[in-house]
Design an enzyme around this catalytic site. Structure first.
Site, short mmCIF file in Angstrom:
data_model
loop_
_atom_site.label_atom_id
_atom_site.label_comp_id
_atom_site.label_asym_id
_atom_site.label_seq_id
_atom_site.Cartn_x
_atom_site.Cartn_y
_atom_site.Cartn_z
N GLN A 73 -1.96 0.32 -2.85
CA GLN A 73 -3.41 0.22 -2.99
C GLN A 73 -3.79 -0.41 -4.33
O GLN A 73 -4.96 -0.72 -4.56
CB GLN A 73 -4.05 1.61 -2.87
CG GLN A 73 -3.99 2.18 -1.47
CD GLN A 73 -4.62 3.55 -1.39
OE1 GLN A 73 -4.63 4.31 -2.37
NE2 GLN A 73 -5.14 3.89 -0.23
N ARG A 124 10.06 19.14 10.59
CA ARG A 124 8.84 18.46 11.00
C ARG A 124 8.64 18.34 12.51
O ARG A 124 7.53 18.00 12.95
CB ARG A 124 8.80 17.06 10.38
CG ARG A 124 8.89 17.06 8.86
CD ARG A 124 7.79 17.88 8.19
NE ARG A 124 7.85 17.76 6.74
CZ ARG A 124 6.94 18.25 5.90
NH1 ARG A 124 5.89 18.89 6.38
NH2 ARG A 124 7.08 18.09 4.59
#
Length: 256
Positions: free
Chosen positions: A90, A192
């Site tokens: 970003q 997960r």
């Protein structure tokens, strides 16, 4: 979410079996691959699983391309430290009309969906306004330092979005390349793929498991949440749906 298995160790199961054979047989480097038929390879991998000897499994690695996931997921994923990550920055990539992940629970109610979308629009406005104001400031400074107009503008934009990104939300979508060896993947799937994992990373883990099982079924035969291999370790925090979980993973060949 888009997940793609980009690359993996050629013949991963035979590579793991080769390492196991070197540990347990009187072989040398020039002959260790000899005689590793499909049946022998499967036998070595099953033996490693039964013995709990996991280090040979590290010789197989898998690289995934992942996009359309949130920065919230990224924060969870990078807690799995025995891996390599390359993430779209970003800092260097301007988030014009940024994409975002809309949680299903928020999407399920018109009121919450409207509130969420309004927040995304507001974040975008703040990001663009901050980037504009900061770029103007930095460009003036760079011009005063003697930089040409084109160079000043380029450097000013980069410096501006460094700070403007601070208003971007956890929902902001990202792209990354991730590489894990098979041992770390198994640990990742244990934590997960469990029902108690957060929904987004659980969806990612399930899809990654489906794809690696397609290329290394013996290696990942027992991969998945702990309840596939025995009782749930979560105690009173258990989801209480072990049978449903086993049935679901059984459909992709897990837990066999």
């Amino acid at each position: 979410m888009n997940v793609k298995l980009l690359a993996y160790t050629p013949d991963p199961e035979r590579t793991v079996a080769c390492a196991a054979k070197l540990c347990y047989a009187a072989a040398d480097i020039d002959t260790v691959m000899e005689g590793l038929t499909e049946e022998k390879t499967s036998s070595f991998i099953n033996m490693l699983s039964e013995l709990g000897h996991e280090s040979p499994v590290e010789h197989a690695s898998f690289t995934f391309g992942i996009e359309g996931v949130s920065r919230s997921l990224l924060a969870q994923l990078t807690r799995h430290r025995l891996a390599s990550y390359s993430v779209q920055s970003q800092r260097y990539v301007k988030e014009s009309a940024f994409e975002f992940v809309l949680p299903p629970e928020i999407e399920s109610m018109p009121e919450t969906k409207r509130e969420f979308l309004a927040a995304m629009e507001e974040d975008q406005r703040h990001y663009e306004r901050l980037a504009e104001l900061l770029q103007r400031k930095h460009e003036t400074e760079f011009l005063a330092q003697g930089l040409g107009e084109k160079e000043a503008k380029r450097k000013a934009e980069k410096k501006a979005i460094e700070d403007a990104r601070f208003v971007l939300p956890n929902a902001c979508a990202t792209k990354l390349i991730c590489t894990m060896n098979a041992r770390e993947l198994m640990n990742f799937f244990t934590h997960r793929c469990c029902n108690r994992a957060q929904w987004e990373i659980r969806a990612l883990a399930d899809e990654m498991l489906r794809q690696v099982k397609a290329v290394a079924p013996d290696l990942f035969k027992k991969a998945g949440p702990p309840c596939l291999r025995g009782s749930c370790p979560e105690g009173k925090m258990s989801c209480g749906k072990a049978n449903e979980v086993r049935e679901r993973f059984g459909k992709m060949g897990a837990g066999k």
